[in-house]
Design an enzyme around this catalytic site. Structure first.
Site, PDB file in Angstrom:
ATOM      1  N   ASN A 124      26.722  12.653   4.584  1.00 55.07           N
ATOM      2  CA  ASN A 124      25.681  12.857   3.590  1.00 55.07           C
ATOM      3  C   ASN A 124      24.906  11.981   3.558  1.00 55.07           C
ATOM      4  O   ASN A 124      24.796  10.767   3.196  1.00 55.07           O
ATOM      5  CB  ASN A 124      26.555  13.083   2.038  1.00 55.07           C
ATOM      6  CG  ASN A 124      25.345  13.199   0.930  1.00 55.07           C
ATOM      7  OD1 ASN A 124      24.106  13.623   1.175  1.00 55.07           O
ATOM      8  ND2 ASN A 124      26.009  13.243  -0.284  1.00 55.07           N
ATOM      9  N   LYS A 177      21.951  11.672   1.985  1.00 58.22           N
ATOM     10  CA  LYS A 177      21.139  11.176   0.739  1.00 58.22           C
ATOM     11  C   LYS A 177      19.612  11.568   1.115  1.00 58.22           C
ATOM     12  O   LYS A 177      19.232  11.961   1.947  1.00 58.22           O
ATOM     13  CB  LYS A 177      21.732  10.147  -0.064  1.00 58.22           C
ATOM     14  CG  LYS A 177      23.417  10.091  -0.175  1.00 58.22           C
ATOM     15  CD  LYS A 177      24.074   9.194  -1.031  1.00 58.22           C
ATOM     16  CE  LYS A 177      25.465   9.438  -1.029  1.00 58.22           C
ATOM     17  NZ  LYS A 177      26.162   8.637  -2.006  1.00 58.22           N
ATOM     18  N   HIS A 234      27.117  17.253  -6.277  1.00 55.93           N
ATOM     19  CA  HIS A 234      27.513  15.893  -6.096  1.00 55.93           C
ATOM     20  C   HIS A 234      27.068  15.037  -7.217  1.00 55.93           C
ATOM     21  O   HIS A 234      26.254  15.325  -8.047  1.00 55.93           O
ATOM     22  CB  HIS A 234      26.286  15.520  -4.897  1.00 55.93           C
ATOM     23  CG  HIS A 234      26.819  14.160  -4.332  1.00 55.93           C
ATOM     24  ND1 HIS A 234      26.219  12.927  -4.921  1.00 55.93           N
ATOM     25  CD2 HIS A 234      27.374  13.791  -3.154  1.00 55.93           C
ATOM     26  CE1 HIS A 234      26.766  11.868  -4.316  1.00 55.93           C
ATOM     27  NE2 HIS A 234      27.352  12.335  -3.088  1.00 55.93           N
ATOM     28  N   GLU A 292      25.872  12.020  -7.815  1.00 56.75           N
ATOM     29  CA  GLU A 292      24.154  11.755  -8.060  1.00 56.75           C
ATOM     30  C   GLU A 292      23.616  12.874  -8.734  1.00 56.75           C
ATOM     31  O   GLU A 292      22.583  12.631  -9.298  1.00 56.75           O
ATOM     32  CB  GLU A 292      23.956  11.179  -6.874  1.00 56.75           C
ATOM     33  CG  GLU A 292      24.531  10.131  -6.369  1.00 56.75           C
ATOM     34  CD  GLU A 292      24.542   9.725  -4.957  1.00 56.75           C
ATOM     35  OE1 GLU A 292      23.814  10.263  -4.195  1.00 56.75           O
ATOM     36  OE2 GLU A 292      25.297   8.843  -4.490  1.00 56.75           O
ATOM     37  N   GLU A 300      35.212  13.296  -4.831  1.00 55.31           N
ATOM     38  CA  GLU A 300      34.569  11.966  -4.673  1.00 55.31           C
ATOM     39  C   GLU A 300      34.460  11.146  -5.997  1.00 55.31           C
ATOM     40  O   GLU A 300      33.697  11.464  -7.100  1.00 55.31           O
ATOM     41  CB  GLU A 300      32.983  12.430  -4.187  1.00 55.31           C
ATOM     42  CG  GLU A 300      32.936  13.047  -2.966  1.00 55.31           C
ATOM     43  CD  GLU A 300      31.591  12.564  -2.613  1.00 55.31           C
ATOM     44  OE1 GLU A 300      31.566  11.971  -1.396  1.00 55.31           O
ATOM     45  OE2 GLU A 300      30.689  12.879  -3.019  1.00 55.31           O
ATOM     46  N   GLY A 337      29.474   4.402  -3.055  1.00 57.53           N
ATOM     47  CA  GLY A 337      28.383   3.250  -2.765  1.00 57.53           C
ATOM     48  C   GLY A 337      28.769   2.005  -3.603  1.00 57.53           C
ATOM     49  O   GLY A 337      28.143   0.978  -3.671  1.00 57.53           O
ATOM     50  N   SER A 346      33.004   5.578  -0.226  1.00 57.72           N
ATOM     51  CA  SER A 346      33.090   4.300   0.474  1.00 57.72           C
ATOM     52  C   SER A 346      33.959   4.406   1.656  1.00 57.72           C
ATOM     53  O   SER A 346      34.672   3.477   2.121  1.00 57.72           O
ATOM     54  CB  SER A 346      33.419   3.015  -0.517  1.00 57.72           C
ATOM     55  OG  SER A 346      32.585   2.776  -1.416  1.00 57.72           O
ATOM     56  N   GLY A 404      29.022   8.812   3.026  1.00 65.61           N
ATOM     57  CA  GLY A 404      27.282   8.556   2.622  1.00 65.61           C
ATOM     58  C   GLY A 404      27.017   6.917   3.625  1.00 65.61           C
ATOM     59  O   GLY A 404      26.694   7.395   4.569  1.00 65.61           O
TER      60      GLY A 404
HETATM   61  P1  13P Z   1      29.475   6.475   0.087  1.00 68.31           P
HETATM   62  O1  13P Z   1      30.098   6.686   1.360  1.00 68.31           O
HETATM   63  O2  13P Z   1      28.248   5.764   0.429  1.00 68.31           O
HETATM   64  O3  13P Z   1      30.342   5.851  -1.119  1.00 68.31           O
HETATM   65  O4  13P Z   1      28.877   7.781  -0.495  1.00 68.31           O
HETATM   66  C1  13P Z   1      29.731   8.873  -0.722  1.00 68.31           C
HETATM   67  C2  13P Z   1      28.963   9.822  -0.988  1.00 68.31           C
HETATM   68  O5  13P Z   1      28.793  10.035  -2.014  1.00 68.31           O
HETATM   69  C3  13P Z   1      29.183  11.102  -0.123  1.00 68.31           C
HETATM   70  O6  13P Z   1      28.628  12.182  -0.497  1.00 68.31           O
END
Ligand code: 13P
Length: 249
Positions: free
Chosen positions: A9, A11, A96, A98, A168, A174, A213, A234
């Site tokens: 992903n 983003k 997601h 976010e 997640e 993150g 992460s 991510g």
């Molecule tokens: P990170 O791997 O940066 O923690 O992000 C995970 C994520 O939101 C994947 O959709």
């Protein structure tokens, strides 16, 4: 369960030119892609370029990070599942964290988005996960199962059987904090059980990915955990070399 899924992903990273450069480098590294499923979720403006860069690798899928629940209309800034499909997307992330936290996406909206994705013939990958305060008060499973049940509420049993789920935990996204494999397994097992209650044996074909992460070091133990069928990554998917190493897990 099918082959493991490695989903990147991106983003809000990588426009068309950066997407082309990334995928050229990634393919040059020759990561294994035939005995596992690799999916890229670039920004919507880069989906078509990603598809073109991957044209000799039809086994690698491209997806869209978010879609509106209508097929078209006066919704400035949005893209529909139909448009994403037209650009080459085969999968769509829905809900997601976010989108939920920063853009006000509710459980009911995810239900309508999943329905639109299914209508367009794409695979919905419904994201679920608890916030830290919810985990701290022991509400992880009620929150995740509520998100799951509402999210799939407008899908037919056949559509549920061909969807994907990504667990997640919000506190792991993150932050550098990864869930322990055994903690992820508890949630994944509960998700599997809930899906079985809904649609019976068809639930066993639904891949349940872990995200939050994940990096080169943590990927192997997470992927080995019970009921973890793939990884949604991510930050660590933004470097082609690191991502190729994760795909080699
Ligand atoms: P990170 O791997 O940066 O923690 O992000 C995970 C994520 O939101 C994947 O959709």
């Amino acid at each position: 369960m099918k082959t493991p899924i490695f989903a990147a992903n991106w983003k809000m990273h990588f426009g068309p030119q950066e997407t082309r450069a990334f995928l050229t480098r990634f393919l040059a590294l020759g990561p294994p892609t035939h005995d596992r499923t690799v999916i890229f979720f670039p920004p919507a403006v880069s989906i078509a370029v990603a598809g073109f860069a991957l044209r000799e690798h039809p086994e690698i899928l491209v997806g869209v990070q978010s879609v509106h629940w209508e097929d078209k209309g006066a919704f400035t800034g949005e893209v529909s599942a139909v448009m994403a499909r037209d650009s080459g997307a085969k999968v769509a992330l829905v809900g997601h964290s976010e989108r939920r936290q920063l853009f006000g996406v509710t459980d009911e909206m995810t239900a309508r988005q999943c329905a639109a994705v299914g209508r367009a013939g794409l695979v919905p990958m419904l994201c679920v996960g608890e916030r830290l305060d919810e985990r701290d008060r022991g509400a992880t499973l009620p929150v995740v199962l509520r998100q799951l049940k509402t999210g799939v509420s407008r899908l037919s049993p056949a559509q549920i059987a061909s969807m994907a789920v990504a667990y997640e935990p919000v506190w792991a996204i993150g932050t550098g904090r990864t869930a322990r494999p055994e903690d992820a397994s508890v949630v994944h097992t509960a998700v599997r059980r809930a899906l079985r209650d809904m649609i019976g044996g068809g639930a066993d074909s639904v891949p349940i990915l872990y995200g939050g992460s994940v990096n080169v070091e943590t990927a192997p133990s997470l992927l080995a955990a019970a009921e973890v069928n793939g990884l949604l990554v991510g930050g660590a998917s933004l470097d082609p070399d690191a991502w190729a190493r994760i795909v080699c897990t």
